[in-house]
Enzyme design. Structure first.
Site, mmCIF file in Angstrom:
data_model
loop_
_atom_site.group_PDB
_atom_site.id
_atom_site.type_symbol
_atom_site.label_atom_id
_atom_site.label_comp_id
_atom_site.label_asym_id
_atom_site.label_seq_id
_atom_site.Cartn_x
_atom_site.Cartn_y
_atom_site.Cartn_z
ATOM 1 C CD GLN A 141 -6.939 -4.585 3.872
ATOM 2 O OE1 GLN A 141 -7.886 -5.311 4.209
ATOM 3 N NE2 GLN A 141 -7.098 -3.326 3.522
ATOM 4 C CG HIS A 197 -1.887 0.993 1.421
ATOM 5 N ND1 HIS A 197 -1.599 2.269 1.820
ATOM 6 C CD2 HIS A 197 -3.236 0.944 1.247
ATOM 7 C CE1 HIS A 197 -2.722 2.972 1.886
ATOM 8 N NE2 HIS A 197 -3.733 2.188 1.541
ATOM 9 C CB CYS A 207 -3.774 3.291 -1.513
ATOM 10 S SG CYS A 207 -4.965 4.557 -1.154
ATOM 11 C CG ASP A 265 0.476 -2.830 5.920
ATOM 12 O OD1 ASP A 265 -0.427 -2.917 6.781
ATOM 13 O OD2 ASP A 265 0.367 -2.175 4.877
ATOM 14 C CE LYS A 268 -7.298 -0.197 6.031
ATOM 15 N NZ LYS A 268 -7.786 0.197 4.715
HETATM 16 C C1 PLP Z 1 -2.506 -2.784 3.519
HETATM 17 C C2 PLP Z 1 -2.784 -1.412 4.042
HETATM 18 N N1 PLP Z 1 -1.813 -0.709 4.627
HETATM 19 C C3 PLP Z 1 -2.024 0.515 5.117
HETATM 20 C C4 PLP Z 1 -3.256 1.119 5.047
HETATM 21 C C5 PLP Z 1 -3.416 2.494 5.603
HETATM 22 O O1 PLP Z 1 -4.359 2.558 6.623
HETATM 23 P P1 PLP Z 1 -4.834 3.977 7.162
HETATM 24 O O2 PLP Z 1 -5.402 4.691 5.973
HETATM 25 O O3 PLP Z 1 -5.859 3.689 8.189
HETATM 26 O O4 PLP Z 1 -3.641 4.676 7.692
HETATM 27 C C6 PLP Z 1 -4.306 0.427 4.429
HETATM 28 C C7 PLP Z 1 -5.656 0.999 4.276
HETATM 29 O O5 PLP Z 1 -5.935 2.024 3.714
HETATM 30 C C8 PLP Z 1 -4.062 -0.858 3.912
HETATM 31 O O6 PLP Z 1 -5.029 -1.551 3.302
#
Ligand code: PLP
Lengths: 153, 424
Positions: free
Chosen positions: B221, B141, B382, B218, B244
């Site tokens: 998910q 991401h 993203c 990370d 999430k």
């Molecule tokens: C795999 C992953 N990493 C990071 C993020 C970032 O999360 P946040 O937008 O809550 O900071 C997301 C979601 O947007 C994600 O799906």
């Protein structure tokens, strides 16, 4: 459900979306800009050929995107040929109002170009899609202004 | 078919995927699921972007505001004391949820993105120099790409990218080949937010540790679907985001091994993170407070604690079984739609199904299914470098949470059939 959507996806739009007109890069074009919609990643490059008198002789585009953005770009290239820059600017403003303002009617039957763009008025009911319909126009504007990058944010 | 009927069907004997899991009861916990959009029942298939909240979370938060609220760690007064206890018990719950060694290893941030920026910034200050390498993967991401690029531009480090195959599998051999004498950190996702690929994270960590390289994972998910044990994984850093996991927005979690956190300098300066301040010299608190400048997400931590309790009450195994059943059903059902192609068919996947259609752009797909009440994500998710690798500008993505049903998959499939009808 499809009835609603056929308002947005009229035959003309589906046709231009599938078979975009002026999808090319004319070698003589002298105005270029790259437009980008960060929300969906779509991007379009607009090439315009403007003569010494400031008349748009040719407009073409490259890029890919959703049916709305491709159809809008395709229609734009058709209606702008032979227009002065001022006329193009005015048309963009009218088109923008048509896509965003409720109650903007087909209005001016003398304005043949705006009539042709009327098929895109359905985006009004889909606020998230207005940027798709206006991306190519914003990009053309940037090209005319001598810029080379624009995003719809 | 009514929802109730669908649920009975889903839970019919012999259907192991859902037998242990009463989805109708679960749905009753989520007030938003009774909403309609365009006159149709909401079919929410966008939990990977943000999950809906159960009543238990909403109530825990309003209960806090109504009965137990003040700033934390600041007052001698009773309310501050009670609120501090509730806030810190949120931290304890997160520690338990991840099986961290101690609650002091849990840092609260604003979201996952801030946690990545925190690690990138602090780890870079403490440990990185020009020419050092950080390994990330094609599946990342933007939140786990851009902070490292900022460090790269500031310090001149090098980013190495683990490739994937066409199905979206993380290529472990190529990964191992990237690990070298200058590799200072591996930062990879546990589960891809677009393709659903489950990365063999234990092997990733073991291969790095064999060379003395720490690993940041990370888990955004992963935690909604998979039971995560940071000690069993031996992860050095593990990041996830509250919203999430059926929790509130405004809170993210950074787990870091105590020893590592202690080696990092503060991230931001301000209140909460200091032991003492004079104009000449300030001393900082120990982790986690060192990294929590300013008033923290107090009620959000309480809400996140409630979300964790909620997930625990259902059981990760039952949730995973339910979601795996849904994904299998969705993949089978969607591939029957003419012109539809799944994007991301890795060997191991979470309940995320991305796809494209021959004649319809994902954006058009999104608009059309929206009119049927179906919320899916469309776009680059993203993860633009991943899109480039896959050769698509965008995908449409259905992601399933613990409250989704097979009937909802059917609604999506029917809507996609009308996309096909419209675009041919
Ligand atoms: C795999 C992953 N990493 C990071 C993020 C970032 O999360 P946040 O937008 O809550 O900071 C997301 C979601 O947007 C994600 O799906």
């Amino acid at each position: 459900m499809l009835d609603d959507l056929r308002e947005l996806y009229q035959e003309v739009i589906l046709d231009h979306g599938r078979n975009p007109r002026n999808l090319r890069k004319p070698p003589e074009a002298n105005r270029h800009a790259h437009g980008h919609n960060p929300m969906c990643g779509d991007s379009v490059v607009v090439h315009a050929t403007v003569d010494d008198a400031g008349v748009i002789r040719d407009v073409a585009f490259e890029g890919r995107g959703c049916a709305i953005s491709v159809a809008s770009a395709s229609l734009m290239t058709e209606v702008l040929k032979g227009k002065s820059q001022a006329e193009a600017q005015a048309l963009f403003e009218q088109f923008h109002d048509m896509c965003t303002k409720d109650g903007t009617q087909a209005g001016d039957p003398d304005n043949e170009e705006l009539e042709r763009l009327q098929v895109l008025a359905g985006v009004r009911e889909f606020p998230m899609r207005v940027k798709c319909a206006t991306l190519a126009w914003h990009t053309l504007n940037a090209a005319m202004a001598g810029g080379d990058e624009v995003t719809t944010e | 078919m009514t929802h109730a009927a669908a649920n009975r069907l889903a839970a019919a004997p012999g259907d192991n995927s859902a037998a242990a899991f009463d989805v109708a009861r679960v749905r009753a916990d989520f007030p938003i699921l009774t909403q309609e959009v365009f006159g149709k029942p909401l079919v929410y298939l966008d939990s990977a972007a943000s999950a809906q909240k159960p009543r238990q979370v909403i109530e825990a938060m309003s209960h806090a505001y109504e009965t137990c609220y003040a700033n934390v760690h600041r007052g001698v007064h009773r309310m501050s004391q009670l609120t501090t206890d509730a806030f810190e018990s949120g931290r304890e719950k997160v520690a338990g949820f991840l099986n961290a060694g101690s609650a002091d290893e849990i840092v609260f941030t604003r979201n996952a993105t801030e946690a990545f920026n925190l690690v990138a910034s602090c780890f870079a200050s403490a440990k990185l120099a020009r020419g050092d390498e950080v390994v990330i993967s094609t599946l990342e991401h933007h939140a786990n790409i851009v902070p490292w690029q900022l460090v790269r531009d500031r310090l001149g480090i090098v980013l190495r990218i683990v490739p994937i195959d066409d199905d979206g599998n993380f290529l472990l051999d190529d990964y191992e080949a990237l690990l070298g004498p200058r590799t200072k950190l591996v930062a990879v996702t546990h589960v891809s937010n677009d393709l659903g690929t489950v990365v063999p994270i234990k092997q990733v960590i073991d291969l790095a540790h064999a060379r003395g390289i720490p690993v940041l994972v990370d888990g955004c998910q992963a935690v909604p679907h998979i039971k995560v044990d940071v000690q069993a994984l031996d992860a050095d850093f593990y990041i996830f985001t509250g919203h999430k996991l059926y929790g509130p927005t405004g809170i993210g979690v950074l787990y870091g091994k105590s020893a590592l956190l202690r080696e990092l300098p503060p991230y931001q300066g301000g209140g909460e993170m200091i032991s003492s301040v004079t104009f000449e010299k300030t001393t900082f608190k120990d982790p986690p407070h060192r990294f929590e400048a300013g008033t923290p997400p107090i009620v959000e931590a309480i809400g996140l604690g409630a979300a964790i309790d909620y997930v625990a009450s259902l059981g990760h195994e039952a949730i995973a079984a339910h979601e795996t059943g849904l994904r299998g059903y969705a993949e089978a059902r969607l591939t029957q739609v003419a012109g539809l192609r799944l994007v991301g068919t890795a060997r191991e996947k979470a309940s995320i199904v991305s796809f494209v259609m021959d004649n319809a752009h994902p954006h058009d797909i999104g608009t059309i299914v929206d009119r049927a009440g179906v919320a899916v994500r469309t776009g680059h998710h993203c993860a633009q470098p991943l899109m480039q690798r896959l050769g698509v500008a965008a995908t449409a993505r259905a992601s399933f949470g613990l409250y989704n049903t097979r009937e909802e998959v059917d609604v999506l499939a029917q809507a996609l059939e009308s996309v096909h009808e419209l675009f041919g």
